[in-house]
Write a protein that holds these residues in place. Structure first.
Motif, PDB file in Angstrom:
ATOM      1  N   LEU A 329      -5.155   5.248   6.739  1.00  0.00           N
ATOM      2  CA  LEU A 329      -4.647   6.141   8.063  1.00  0.00           C
ATOM      3  C   LEU A 329      -4.249   4.824   9.022  1.00  0.00           C
ATOM      4  CD1 LEU A 329      -4.192   8.270   9.936  1.00  0.00           C
ATOM      5  CD2 LEU A 329      -6.563   8.276  10.730  1.00  0.00           C
ATOM      6  N   ASN A 330      -4.968   3.841   9.571  1.00  0.00           N
ATOM      7  CA  ASN A 330      -4.626   3.042  10.744  1.00  0.00           C
ATOM      8  C   ASN A 330      -3.438   2.132  10.206  1.00  0.00           C
ATOM      9  OD1 ASN A 330      -6.587   3.890  12.574  1.00  0.00           O
ATOM     10  ND2 ASN A 330      -8.070   2.176  11.846  1.00  0.00           N
ATOM     11  N   PRO A 331      -3.368   1.582   8.905  1.00  0.00           N
ATOM     12  CA  PRO A 331      -2.145   0.831   8.506  1.00  0.00           C
ATOM     13  C   PRO A 331      -0.927   1.791   8.355  1.00  0.00           C
ATOM     14  CG  PRO A 331      -3.739   0.541   6.912  1.00  0.00           C
ATOM     15  CD  PRO A 331      -4.304   1.475   7.960  1.00  0.00           C
ATOM     16  N   LEU A 332      -1.080   3.170   8.210  1.00  0.00           N
ATOM     17  CA  LEU A 332      -0.065   4.226   8.299  1.00  0.00           C
ATOM     18  C   LEU A 332       0.515   4.369   9.863  1.00  0.00           C
ATOM     19  CD1 LEU A 332       1.708   6.230   6.843  1.00  0.00           C
ATOM     20  CD2 LEU A 332      -0.116   7.904   7.053  1.00  0.00           C
ATOM     21  N   LEU A 333      -0.458   4.659  10.606  1.00  0.00           N
ATOM     22  CA  LEU A 333       0.115   4.937  11.971  1.00  0.00           C
ATOM     23  C   LEU A 333       1.014   3.457  12.571  1.00  0.00           C
ATOM     24  CD1 LEU A 333      -3.291   6.357  13.397  1.00  0.00           C
ATOM     25  CD2 LEU A 333      -1.187   7.372  12.747  1.00  0.00           C
ATOM     26  N   ILE A 334       0.784   2.339  11.889  1.00  0.00           N
ATOM     27  CA  ILE A 334       1.483   1.158  12.446  1.00  0.00           C
ATOM     28  C   ILE A 334       2.935   1.322  11.921  1.00  0.00           C
ATOM     29  CG2 ILE A 334       1.603  -1.442  12.379  1.00  0.00           C
ATOM     30  CD1 ILE A 334      -1.568  -1.268  12.632  1.00  0.00           C
ATOM     31  N   PHE A 335       2.634   1.226  10.260  1.00  0.00           N
ATOM     32  CA  PHE A 335       3.986   0.982   9.569  1.00  0.00           C
ATOM     33  C   PHE A 335       5.058   2.103   9.546  1.00  0.00           C
ATOM     34  CE2 PHE A 335       5.868   0.655   5.302  1.00  0.00           C
ATOM     35  CZ  PHE A 335       6.234  -0.522   5.308  1.00  0.00           C
ATOM     36  N   CYS A 336       4.537   3.268  10.059  1.00  0.00           N
ATOM     37  CA  CYS A 336       5.424   4.550  10.112  1.00  0.00           C
ATOM     38  C   CYS A 336       6.360   4.267  10.879  1.00  0.00           C
ATOM     39  CB  CYS A 336       4.438   5.812  10.282  1.00  0.00           C
ATOM     40  SG  CYS A 336       3.918   5.775  11.948  1.00  0.00           S
ATOM     41  N   TRP A 337       6.478   3.355  12.017  1.00  0.00           N
ATOM     42  CA  TRP A 337       7.642   3.098  12.779  1.00  0.00           C
ATOM     43  C   TRP A 337       8.821   2.067  12.160  1.00  0.00           C
ATOM     44  CZ3 TRP A 337       8.491   6.540  16.334  1.00  0.00           C
ATOM     45  CH2 TRP A 337       7.151   7.294  16.922  1.00  0.00           C
TER      46      TRP A 337
END
Length: 418
Positions: A329-337
């Motif tokens: 989840l946390n990596p996704l919230l960063i990488f999604c941009w």
């Protein structure tokens, strides 16, 4: 879009977009099941093998994709010679790479992953047939590409579902990668043989043309090699510092953001590239308008992807993946941009192809590679997978935005588009 792009351009984009939407829908339902069936460790192993061999992709593709499409658009009468020459150049390249991989992993080096390396390396033989796609793209026959890819997708998804239901091993899913490329290439071959835009029997290697294509493609091949290295850096650091589990978690993030999301933007830009190339040759003012319009479309799409995962990332992971993947989840919230940044760089690269200024691709990806190595070394031991996501995001920013402002000519061209 239709105000600056023609109806034919719009139709081409429609087919590409529809394909990616269908891939998104099927991917949401089947790929998480594969990830959950294999677990983070086996997924980490498979993705690591794909990434290691992916570092050889630039040597196999030889940077010919965009160059061949451009040359077919600029010199349509030479299409058969361009395609046949590209085919034989890539065949020779594959043979050399496969022999090297087979000797190293199949004979010289004893490794539990040797069989996976051989299987994935074999898949690149059937990927040779994507040269047919160069011609179809240049001719804007995207409906044919759509039919081919959706037919292939339907077969592969059915086989993936069978593998999930029967809890088959990672080898089975690796073999489906080979089958995917084979089916797609076979359908392309049948369609082109039926339509007869050229005769396959007359194909031969035109060495003077081959040297010319390789010379033009060389900067793109080098930049692609740098890209593959700096994309792989994160997995190498994660495996070294943490292990296959971390690579499995990061593979989930990459699947959601890259395979499901930014491939949509990639397909739109690729579908519209022939139109950009035509305008660059014939109408500079229209070319500028198309670039501006494409920038606006991609900014909207990139922002939408970032917002989607920001608000629904947790729900997607909890509903479609097993509990072991909640760490994503946390990596996704960063990488999604990252798509928001990447789309800008994709358009910039198409401009560099048109202006035959591809040496700048080498410089900008070298910058991104250096930034990624330093940040991975500093961040992954402390922040683990989150550190990898931050490193990749900042390296993408350096490659696709910062470089344009550091380079005087690119900065001036960018300002002229505004």
């Amino acid at each position: 879009m239709t105000s600056v792009f023609s109806r034919k351009d719009f139709i081409a984009t429609k087919w590409f977009t529809l394909e990616k939407i269908i891939q998104f829908i099927t991917g949401v339902f089947i790929v998480p099941k594969i990830f959950s069936t294999l677990g983070t460790v086996d997924i980490g192993k498979l993705k690591f093998v794909e990434l290691v061999l992916g570092m050889f992709t630039p040597l196999f593709l030889l940077g010919l994709s965009a160059i061949c499409i451009r040359e077919i658009i600029f010199k349509p009468k030479q299409s058969p010679q361009i395609l046949s020459t590209a085919f034989y150049l890539r065949l020779v390249s594959w043979l050399l790479i496969f022999i090297g991989v087979f000797i190293y992993f199949g004979i010289a080096k004893s490794s539990p992953l040797s069989h996976l390396y051989i299987i994935i390396a074999l898949s690149y033989l059937f990927k040779l047939t994507d040269i047919f796609e160069y011609y179809l793209l240049a001719q804007k026959w995207t409906k044919i590409i759509f039919i081919c890819k959706i037919t292939t997708l339907s077969i592969i998804v059915a086989l993936q579902y069978y593998g999930v239901k029967n809890h088959l091993s990672v080898d089975y899913f690796a073999q489906l990668i080979v089958l995917d490329f084979f089916i797609q290439g076979f359908i392309y071959f049948l369609i082109l043989r039926l339509k007869k835009p050229f005769l396959f029997q007359s194909w031969h290697l035109n060495w003077p043309l081959g040297k010319s294509l390789l010379k033009m493609a060389f900067p793109l091949m080098i930049s692609n090699a740098i890209i593959m290295f700096y994309i792989t850096i994160d997995e190498l650091f994660l495996k070294y510092f943490i292990g296959d589990h971390a690579n499995g978690i990061f593979a989930t993030v990459q699947f959601l953001v890259i395979a499901l999301s930014w491939n949509l933007g990639f397909s739109i830009i690729n579908a519209l590239y022939p139109s950009l190339a035509e305008s660059y040759q014939n109408d500079t003012a229209l070319y500028r308008k198309k670039i501006i319009r494409l920038f606006k479309i991609m900014l909207i799409l990139g922002t939408a992807i970032g917002l989607l995962y920001t608000f629904f990332g947790g729900y997607i992971l909890s509903q479609y993946f097993s509990e072991s993947y909640i760490e994503a989840l946390n990596p996704l919230l960063i990488f999604c941009w990252s798509p928001l940044i990447i789309f800008i760089g994709m358009i910039y690269e198409k401009h560099l192809i048109n202006t035959n200024d591809l040496n700048k691709n080498v410089y900008r990806f070298s910058l991104g590679c250096a930034v990624n190595v330093v940040l991975c070394y500093l961040l992954i031991p402390i922040f683990k997978v989150e550190g990898a996501a931050i490193a990749v995001l900042l390296s993408h920013f350096s490659t696709n935005i910062l470089y344009m402002f550091l380079d005087h000519k690119s900065r001036r061209q960018l300002l002229s588009f505004i």
